[in-house]
Design a protein around this motif. Structure first.
Motif, PDB file in Angstrom:
ATOM      1  N   LEU A   1     -13.392 -24.712 -74.427  1.00 29.65           N
ATOM      2  CA  LEU A   1     -14.631 -25.408 -74.775  1.00 29.65           C
ATOM      3  C   LEU A   1     -14.440 -26.365 -75.954  1.00 29.65           C
ATOM      4  CD1 LEU A   1     -17.495 -25.143 -73.508  1.00 29.65           C
ATOM      5  CD2 LEU A   1     -18.044 -23.532 -75.354  1.00 29.65           C
ATOM      6  N   ILE A   2     -13.610 -25.969 -76.938  1.00 28.49           N
ATOM      7  CA  ILE A   2     -13.516 -26.746 -78.190  1.00 28.49           C
ATOM      8  C   ILE A   2     -12.252 -27.578 -78.330  1.00 28.49           C
ATOM      9  CG2 ILE A   2     -14.900 -24.971 -79.371  1.00 28.49           C
ATOM     10  CD1 ILE A   2     -12.302 -24.109 -80.815  1.00 28.49           C
ATOM     11  N   LYS A  36     -11.381 -33.789 -84.383  1.00 30.68           N
ATOM     12  CA  LYS A  36     -12.033 -34.266 -85.602  1.00 30.68           C
ATOM     13  C   LYS A  36     -13.007 -33.220 -86.140  1.00 30.68           C
ATOM     14  CE  LYS A  36     -14.961 -38.065 -87.336  1.00 30.68           C
ATOM     15  NZ  LYS A  36     -16.144 -37.243 -87.663  1.00 30.68           N
ATOM     16  N   ASP A  37     -13.797 -32.626 -85.250  1.00 29.36           N
ATOM     17  CA  ASP A  37     -14.763 -31.603 -85.667  1.00 29.36           C
ATOM     18  C   ASP A  37     -14.056 -30.327 -86.133  1.00 29.36           C
ATOM     19  OD1 ASP A  37     -17.554 -32.746 -84.629  1.00 29.36           O
ATOM     20  OD2 ASP A  37     -16.008 -33.205 -83.144  1.00 29.36           O
ATOM     21  N   ILE A  38     -12.968 -29.984 -85.450  1.00 36.20           N
ATOM     22  CA  ILE A  38     -12.195 -28.802 -85.865  1.00 36.20           C
ATOM     23  C   ILE A  38     -11.625 -29.024 -87.265  1.00 36.20           C
ATOM     24  CG2 ILE A  38     -10.086 -27.467 -85.413  1.00 36.20           C
ATOM     25  CD1 ILE A  38     -10.612 -27.908 -82.398  1.00 36.20           C
ATOM     26  N   ARG A  39     -11.096 -30.230 -87.509  1.00 32.31           N
ATOM     27  CA  ARG A  39     -10.526 -30.554 -88.825  1.00 32.31           C
ATOM     28  C   ARG A  39     -11.596 -30.432 -89.917  1.00 32.31           C
ATOM     29  NH1 ARG A  39      -8.827 -34.949 -87.495  1.00 32.31           N
ATOM     30  NH2 ARG A  39      -6.674 -34.385 -86.960  1.00 32.31           N
ATOM     31  N   GLU A  40     -12.785 -30.937 -89.654  1.00 23.13           N
ATOM     32  CA  GLU A  40     -13.866 -30.864 -90.637  1.00 23.13           C
ATOM     33  C   GLU A  40     -14.250 -29.411 -90.912  1.00 23.13           C
ATOM     34  OE1 GLU A  40     -16.994 -33.198 -88.986  1.00 23.13           O
ATOM     35  OE2 GLU A  40     -16.042 -35.129 -89.475  1.00 23.13           O
ATOM     36  N   TRP A  41     -14.306 -28.598 -89.843  1.00 20.63           N
ATOM     37  CA  TRP A  41     -14.652 -27.175 -90.031  1.00 20.63           C
ATOM     38  C   TRP A  41     -13.583 -26.477 -90.864  1.00 20.63           C
ATOM     39  CZ3 TRP A  41     -12.532 -22.419 -89.289  1.00 20.63           C
ATOM     40  CH2 TRP A  41     -13.393 -21.318 -89.337  1.00 20.63           C
ATOM     41  N   LEU A  42     -12.317 -26.714 -90.535  1.00 20.40           N
ATOM     42  CA  LEU A  42     -11.213 -26.089 -91.275  1.00 20.40           C
ATOM     43  C   LEU A  42     -11.225 -26.500 -92.743  1.00 20.40           C
ATOM     44  CD1 LEU A  42      -8.234 -26.328 -88.755  1.00 20.40           C
ATOM     45  CD2 LEU A  42      -9.254 -24.228 -89.647  1.00 20.40           C
ATOM     46  N   ASP A  43     -11.474 -27.783 -92.989  1.00 17.68           N
ATOM     47  CA  ASP A  43     -11.512 -28.283 -94.362  1.00 17.68           C
ATOM     48  C   ASP A  43     -12.570 -27.542 -95.174  1.00 17.68           C
ATOM     49  OD1 ASP A  43     -10.597 -30.633 -96.228  1.00 17.68           O
ATOM     50  OD2 ASP A  43     -12.788 -30.590 -96.361  1.00 17.68           O
ATOM     51  N   ALA A  44     -13.771 -27.423 -94.603  1.00 19.37           N
ATOM     52  CA  ALA A  44     -14.856 -26.736 -95.302  1.00 19.37           C
ATOM     53  C   ALA A  44     -14.554 -25.248 -95.467  1.00 19.37           C
ATOM     54  CB  ALA A  44     -16.165 -26.924 -94.544  1.00 19.37           C
ATOM     55  N   ASN A  45     -14.039 -24.650 -94.410  1.00 21.33           N
ATOM     56  CA  ASN A  45     -13.759 -23.216 -94.440  1.00 21.33           C
ATOM     57  C   ASN A  45     -12.659 -22.875 -95.444  1.00 21.33           C
ATOM     58  OD1 ASN A  45     -12.026 -20.770 -92.909  1.00 21.33           O
ATOM     59  ND2 ASN A  45     -14.242 -20.506 -92.906  1.00 21.33           N
ATOM     60  N   LEU A  46     -11.579 -23.677 -95.442  1.00 20.39           N
ATOM     61  CA  LEU A  46     -10.472 -23.439 -96.374  1.00 20.39           C
ATOM     62  C   LEU A  46     -10.911 -23.670 -97.815  1.00 20.39           C
ATOM     63  CD1 LEU A  46      -7.569 -25.066 -94.347  1.00 20.39           C
ATOM     64  CD2 LEU A  46      -7.706 -22.660 -95.009  1.00 20.39           C
ATOM     65  N   ASN A  47     -11.725 -24.680 -98.048  1.00 26.64           N
ATOM     66  CA  ASN A  47     -12.229 -24.927 -99.414  1.00 26.64           C
ATOM     67  C   ASN A  47     -13.070 -23.754 -99.914  1.00 26.64           C
ATOM     68  OD1 ASN A  47     -11.393 -27.444-100.683  1.00 26.64           O
ATOM     69  ND2 ASN A  47     -12.258 -28.452 -98.882  1.00 26.64           N
ATOM     70  N   HIS A  58      -3.455 -33.218 -83.260  1.00 27.18           N
ATOM     71  CA  HIS A  58      -4.060 -32.375 -82.224  1.00 27.18           C
ATOM     72  C   HIS A  58      -3.773 -30.906 -82.544  1.00 27.18           C
ATOM     73  CE1 HIS A  58      -5.819 -31.403 -78.398  1.00 27.18           C
ATOM     74  NE2 HIS A  58      -4.737 -30.756 -78.011  1.00 27.18           N
ATOM     75  N   PHE A  59      -4.825 -30.095 -82.573  1.00 27.24           N
ATOM     76  CA  PHE A  59      -4.667 -28.679 -82.878  1.00 27.24           C
ATOM     77  C   PHE A  59      -4.250 -27.921 -81.616  1.00 27.24           C
ATOM     78  CE2 PHE A  59      -7.474 -30.245 -86.165  1.00 27.24           C
ATOM     79  CZ  PHE A  59      -6.947 -29.653 -87.304  1.00 27.24           C
ATOM     80  N   THR A  60      -3.527 -26.828 -81.824  1.00 23.27           N
ATOM     81  CA  THR A  60      -3.035 -26.022 -80.709  1.00 23.27           C
ATOM     82  C   THR A  60      -3.474 -24.574 -80.879  1.00 23.27           C
ATOM     83  OG1 THR A  60      -0.949 -25.500 -81.837  1.00 23.27           O
ATOM     84  CG2 THR A  60      -1.003 -27.488 -80.455  1.00 23.27           C
ATOM     85  N   TYR A  61      -3.432 -23.860 -79.762  1.00 20.72           N
ATOM     86  CA  TYR A  61      -3.787 -22.436 -79.801  1.00 20.72           C
ATOM     87  C   TYR A  61      -3.287 -21.773 -78.525  1.00 20.72           C
ATOM     88  CZ  TYR A  61      -6.575 -18.172 -79.444  1.00 20.72           C
ATOM     89  OH  TYR A  61      -6.964 -16.866 -79.294  1.00 20.72           O
ATOM     90  N   ASN A  62      -2.727 -20.593 -78.677  1.00 22.65           N
ATOM     91  CA  ASN A  62      -2.274 -19.800 -77.532  1.00 22.65           C
ATOM     92  C   ASN A  62      -2.956 -18.441 -77.600  1.00 22.65           C
ATOM     93  OD1 ASN A  62      -0.991 -18.209 -75.652  1.00 22.65           O
ATOM     94  ND2 ASN A  62       1.081 -18.836 -76.200  1.00 22.65           N
ATOM     95  N   PRO A  63      -3.860 -18.127 -76.663  1.00 26.70           N
ATOM     96  CA  PRO A  63      -4.592 -16.850 -76.721  1.00 26.70           C
ATOM     97  C   PRO A  63      -3.698 -15.618 -76.753  1.00 26.70           C
ATOM     98  CG  PRO A  63      -5.565 -18.316 -75.096  1.00 26.70           C
ATOM     99  CD  PRO A  63      -4.275 -18.955 -75.526  1.00 26.70           C
ATOM    100  N   SER A  64      -2.465 -15.751 -76.254  1.00 23.81           N
ATOM    101  CA  SER A  64      -1.550 -14.598 -76.203  1.00 23.81           C
ATOM    102  C   SER A  64      -0.381 -14.718 -77.167  1.00 23.81           C
ATOM    103  CB  SER A  64      -1.000 -14.423 -74.779  1.00 23.81           C
ATOM    104  OG  SER A  64      -2.042 -14.275 -73.853  1.00 23.81           O
ATOM    105  N   GLY A  65      -0.395 -15.753 -78.021  1.00 20.75           N
ATOM    106  CA  GLY A  65       0.771 -16.009 -78.863  1.00 20.75           C
ATOM    107  C   GLY A  65       0.541 -15.748 -80.329  1.00 20.75           C
ATOM    108  N   SER A  87     -14.729 -18.284 -84.572  1.00 22.23           N
ATOM    109  CA  SER A  87     -15.674 -18.773 -85.588  1.00 22.23           C
ATOM    110  C   SER A  87     -16.045 -20.241 -85.351  1.00 22.23           C
ATOM    111  CB  SER A  87     -15.091 -18.602 -86.988  1.00 22.23           C
ATOM    112  OG  SER A  87     -14.955 -17.236 -87.311  1.00 22.23           O
ATOM    113  N   ILE A  88     -15.060 -21.051 -84.989  1.00 22.00           N
ATOM    114  CA  ILE A  88     -15.331 -22.466 -84.704  1.00 22.00           C
ATOM    115  C   ILE A  88     -16.254 -22.593 -83.493  1.00 22.00           C
ATOM    116  CG2 ILE A  88     -14.297 -24.642 -83.941  1.00 22.00           C
ATOM    117  CD1 ILE A  88     -11.783 -23.840 -85.572  1.00 22.00           C
ATOM    118  N   GLY A  89     -15.958 -21.828 -82.449  1.00 22.96           N
ATOM    119  CA  GLY A  89     -16.803 -21.860 -81.252  1.00 22.96           C
ATOM    120  C   GLY A  89     -18.236 -21.483 -81.562  1.00 22.96           C
TER     121      GLY A  89
END
Length: 629
Positions: free
Chosen positions: A103-104, A109-120, A162-169, A184-186
């Motif tokens: 879905l995400i 761009k939106d993921i980057r903004e969320w990560l920036d806020a969350n990490l801060n 581009h962000f990556t993700y592996n549900p099993s990795g 959390s992003i979803g």
């Protein structure tokens, strides 16, 4: 004489399928929560409703480019539902992590903004904690290290295209998101970005969630918000039972405060368990919500028996004795024949590692957070090197299957990677065969080589490609030189040390681990068996071996008093370790189709016996204190 009225009772839940089917009217979609206790046949209901729905709505959905989304708890459950639905592409069946990532994943761009806020936010919290902390303590040092990692990550965000993700990795690259971040992003996007909700509803007008009581509450509430804003054009269907909630991030009161517009069907039957087991599980949950299941009229009574032993008992001998006693009690030889057909449910992976004999290989990797997930799902490349290449070769050699050895060598060996037009191929094949023979000589005279011995032999022969994660261990040097600053300047020393300690274990432990992780042994964890069923079940209860603080059978069985934290949580209406353990006990007992053995190790066997009889869980004749040397 057969009681016709009672036989008809076996079908008292038939109306549920019709009620759910009516919710899936594309002209007027309606959301629902199906209460479905253990063994109630919710997967059968799910499949039968969807098959009927497909027959009537396939063309309309296809024309609209829409699908039905079904979220299940495990990959195995996904496969089972896909199989029953004939792998029809109309149905998107996935785990929650896979579904949210799909879905995400395009919204970098939106993921980057969320990560920036969350990490801060996390960095601010860490700085506050450090300002109040005491320098030099382990906690302080860990927080400093965590702060450095987060600051480094936030500074690198702009470089990620581009962000990556592996549900099993493991998701360890700079571009990777963690499992918890994806959820959390979803949840955030669905709640705060209207476009995401519209995309979800447009693609999937119907979203069905199995085991909804264990779905992250933040995410469930986000789905509720989407449903509220899209009444009549979106159906959210929840299948669940709060008594089977195992994980702490699930919604505690799911199903209790749903809108009046929702349909709330209830399944009353338990088609899986025999009457005696149903009586037990009804009693276990009686103090929680009073929900009771009915048994089928065509089921034999079944057996339950509890064996209590002192914690210091020799557990291997004890469990052999239990198996013998169950064969006697039930008259069922399948409890103790050579290939006995029973399933052992344990609370924690360590218990299996101890019983199956792979604890030396297992524990160092389990203690390392970077390796733990891959260890438990079998995806670590360092272990797959042994389980997918070395183990099959050894097993083929044991039965004299030379063709299989040749095929594995041809597929994986460096020595058989021919260049186009290369001559002397026969020489290469001969060299590869000799290298395999030399490798297999490590097992001569019934020897059990260590994994590092095997690794170094493979490296010396250049027989197979060695994964990067364990390649440094293939060099024949001392440990102190191996875990050097040159190798570990990037902070990987803790990972390499864990691999070094693990692979010093004998190879036989790899074989035992492979058997466990691929469900070829009779051991399974309590948490991993939801939805599964077995004719004969042995539940092993041992707080001393489980190493956890979330569960406590000694408290549930009246041996230990509640802690102050338990009392505080109880007063505030929060989960206690007793609540969690009761639910886990319910889940494990409700797996049995014919007979159930409960093996409890305790410091106070007599107290346990007194308590479980007083609770009405067992009759006195069903509880036995065993003394095994």
């Amino acid at each position: 004489m057969i009681d016709i009225e009672k036989c008809n009772d076996d079908h008292i839940d038939d109306h549920v399928d019709e009620e759910i089917f009516n919710c899936l009217n594309l002209k007027n979609l309606k959301s629902f929560f199906l209460f479905a206790g253990a063994g109630s046949g919710k997967t059968r209901t799910l499949v039968s409703v969807l098959e009927r729905f497909r027959d009537q709505n396939y063309q309309q959905l296809q024309l609209n480019g829409q699908r039905i989304a079904i979220i299940t708890f495990t990959n195995a459950a996904c496969e089972e539902i896909q199989r029953r639905l004939d792998y029809d592409p109309l149905f998107s069946v996935s785990t929650i992590h896979s579904f949210i990532w799909e879905l995400i994943r395009e919204f970098d761009k939106d993921i980057r903004e969320w990560l920036d806020a969350n990490l801060n936010n996390q960095i601010d919290d860490l700085k506050l904690q450090l300002s109040k902390g005491r320098k030099g303590t382990k906690t302080y040092v860990d927080r400093v290290k965590s702060l450095e990692i987060k600051e480094k990550r936030i500074n690198n965000l702009e470089n990620i295209k581009h962000f990556t993700y592996n549900p099993s990795g493991l998701n360890q690259s700079k571009e990777s998101l963690s499992h918890s971040e994806v959820i959390s992003i979803g949840a955030y996007f669905l709640t705060n970005k209207p476009l995401m909700g519209k995309i979800l509803v447009r693609k999937f007008p119907i979203l069905l969630i199995d085991e909804s009581q264990d779905t992250n509450k933040e995410l469930i509430n986000a789905f509720f918000e989407v449903e509220r804003k899209n009444n009549n054009i979106f159906s959210l269907g929840l299948f669940g039972d709060t008594m089977q909630r195992i994980y702490s991030d699930g919604e505690v009161n799911l199903g209790n405060s749903l809108p009046d517009s929702w349909s709330k069907p209830v399944k009353k039957m338990n088609h899986r368990c025999p009457p005696r087991v149903i009586k037990l599980i009804n009693k276990i949950r009686s103090t929680v919500d009073g929900q009771e299941q009915r048994e089928r009229t065509d089921k034999n009574e079944g057996f339950v028996h509890m064996f209590i032993l002192h914690s210091k008992t020799d557990k291997r001998n004890a469990e052999k004795k239990v198996v013998q006693r169950m064969a006697e009690i039930t008259g069922d030889p399948k409890w103790e024949i050579v290939d006995a057909d029973y399933t052992t449910l344990i609370l924690e992976h360590h218990m299996a590692a101890n019983r199956l004999g792979f604890i030396d290989m297992f524990e160092p990797l389990y203690k390392n957070d970077k390796l733990k997930t891959g260890l438990l799902d079998g995806s670590l490349s360092g272990l797959q090197f042994f389980t997918r290449i070395i183990l099959p070769i050894v097993e083929a050699d044991e039965i004299g299957d030379k063709l299989k050895i040749t095929n594995i060598t041809r597929e994986y060996s460096n020595l058989l990677k021919f260049q186009k037009g290369e001559r002397d191929q026969l020489l290469r094949i001969s060299k590869a065969r000799g290298a395999v023979d030399k490798l297999l000589s490590l097992w001569d005279d019934s020897k059990d080589p260590t994994c590092i011995d095997i690794l170094q032999c493979v490296a010396e022969l250049n027989l197979f490609e060695i994964p990067d994660s364990i390649f440094p261990l293939s060099v024949k040097e001392k440990k102190e030189e191996l875990i050097s600053e040159e190798i570990t300047a990037d902070g990987k020393s803790d990972v390499l040390i864990a691999w070094f300690e693990s692979l010093n274990a004998p190879f036989s432990q790899i074989r035992a681990y492979d058997s466990y992780i691929n469900d070829k042994s009779r051991f399974m964890t309590h948490q991993g068996v939801k939805g599964l069923e077995f004719p004969r079940v042995m539940v092993i209860i041992d707080d001393s071996e489980a190493r956890g603080f979330l569960f406590s059978y000694e408290k549930l069985f009246g041996v230990k008093d509640k802690t102050e934290a338990d009392k505080k949580n109880e007063n505030e209406g929060k989960d206690t370790s007793i609540d969690r353990t009761r639910r886990l006990f319910y889940v494990t007992c409700s797996r049995a189709e014919e007979s159930l053995a409960i093996v409890a190790y305790s410091t106070e066997p007599e107290l346990v016996k007194k308590h479980v009889i007083q609770e009405g869980w067992f009759n006195e004749s069903e509880v036995e204190i065993l003394n095994v040397q």
